[in-house]
Design a protein around this motif. Sequence first.
Motif, PDB file in Angstrom:
ATOM      1  N   UNK A  66      16.796  -1.511   1.447  1.00 21.86           N
ATOM      2  CA  UNK A  66      17.633  -0.902   2.473  1.00 21.86           C
ATOM      3  C   UNK A  66      18.262   0.415   2.043  1.00 21.86           C
ATOM      4  N   UNK A  67      19.114   0.371   1.038  1.00 23.35           N
ATOM      5  CA  UNK A  67      19.886   1.568   0.684  1.00 23.35           C
ATOM      6  C   UNK A  67      19.047   2.667   0.046  1.00 23.35           C
ATOM      7  N   UNK A  68      18.371   2.355  -1.051  1.00 22.88           N
ATOM      8  CA  UNK A  68      17.628   3.420  -1.728  1.00 22.88           C
ATOM      9  C   UNK A  68      16.447   3.956  -0.903  1.00 22.88           C
ATOM     10  N   UNK A  69      15.694   3.109  -0.168  1.00 19.23           N
ATOM     11  CA  UNK A  69      14.651   3.694   0.689  1.00 19.23           C
ATOM     12  C   UNK A  69      15.215   4.566   1.815  1.00 19.23           C
ATOM     13  N   UNK A  70      16.410   4.215   2.300  1.00 17.11           N
ATOM     14  CA  UNK A  70      17.051   5.049   3.320  1.00 17.11           C
ATOM     15  C   UNK A  70      17.398   6.414   2.738  1.00 17.11           C
ATOM     16  N   UNK A  71      17.932   6.426   1.521  1.00 18.89           N
ATOM     17  CA  UNK A  71      18.246   7.699   0.861  1.00 18.89           C
ATOM     18  C   UNK A  71      16.970   8.503   0.626  1.00 18.89           C
ATOM     19  N   UNK A 109      25.830  -3.471   2.314  1.00 19.20           N
ATOM     20  CA  UNK A 109      26.286  -3.943   3.627  1.00 19.20           C
ATOM     21  C   UNK A 109      25.465  -3.379   4.785  1.00 19.20           C
ATOM     22  N   UNK A 110      24.321  -2.773   4.485  1.00 19.80           N
ATOM     23  CA  UNK A 110      23.583  -2.056   5.520  1.00 19.80           C
ATOM     24  C   UNK A 110      22.117  -2.443   5.533  1.00 19.80           C
ATOM     25  N   UNK A 133      20.128   2.229   8.719  1.00 19.53           N
ATOM     26  CA  UNK A 133      21.328   1.990   9.529  1.00 19.53           C
ATOM     27  C   UNK A 133      22.057   3.321   9.707  1.00 19.53           C
ATOM     28  N   UNK A 134      22.478   3.628  10.916  1.00 18.44           N
ATOM     29  CA  UNK A 134      23.087   4.925  11.201  1.00 18.44           C
ATOM     30  C   UNK A 134      24.372   5.165  10.400  1.00 18.44           C
ATOM     31  N   UNK A 135      25.136   4.115  10.164  1.00 21.28           N
ATOM     32  CA  UNK A 135      26.345   4.264   9.345  1.00 21.28           C
ATOM     33  C   UNK A 135      25.972   4.585   7.901  1.00 21.28           C
ATOM     34  N   UNK A 136      24.953   3.915   7.377  1.00 19.28           N
ATOM     35  CA  UNK A 136      24.463   4.194   6.024  1.00 19.28           C
ATOM     36  C   UNK A 136      23.943   5.628   5.936  1.00 19.28           C
ATOM     37  N   UNK A 137      23.186   6.056   6.907  1.00 20.17           N
ATOM     38  CA  UNK A 137      22.667   7.432   6.933  1.00 20.17           C
ATOM     39  C   UNK A 137      23.822   8.430   6.910  1.00 20.17           C
ATOM     40  N   UNK A 138      24.853   8.184   7.705  1.00 19.94           N
ATOM     41  CA  UNK A 138      26.013   9.088   7.750  1.00 19.94           C
ATOM     42  C   UNK A 138      26.715   9.144   6.385  1.00 19.94           C
TER      43      UNK A 138
END
Length: 104
Positions: free
Chosen positions: A13-18, A84-85, A89-94
């Motif tokens: 979730x987190x690192x692939x989003x980054x 938590x994302x 997730x748009x909040x994570x992206x922000x």
Amino acid sequence: MANLFFICSKNQWRSPTAELLFKNHPVHLAYSAGTSDKARIRISQKMIDRADIIFVMERKHQQLLKQRFDMTGKQLVVLDIEDNYQFNDQELVAILEEVLREYL
């Protein structure tokens, strides 16, 4: 061009989003991995060696890296983003856009 390496636990979730934020970036190349044995992509020394800057989501990731790998001369940044994302997730992206503003 700087190689930016993003690390979380399971690389779901987190690192692939980054990493996705930097897709087709004109200056930086980004990739990601996880510290867990169950990670989608598991971190390796080769990945660390390739990185110019390593971003970890939590302090526990920083501690694991220092215990398991040679981090000599590596710039390591703790982003303090809890698990938590969901992916993209748009909040994570922000949050990522805010903390990574100088690289984007």
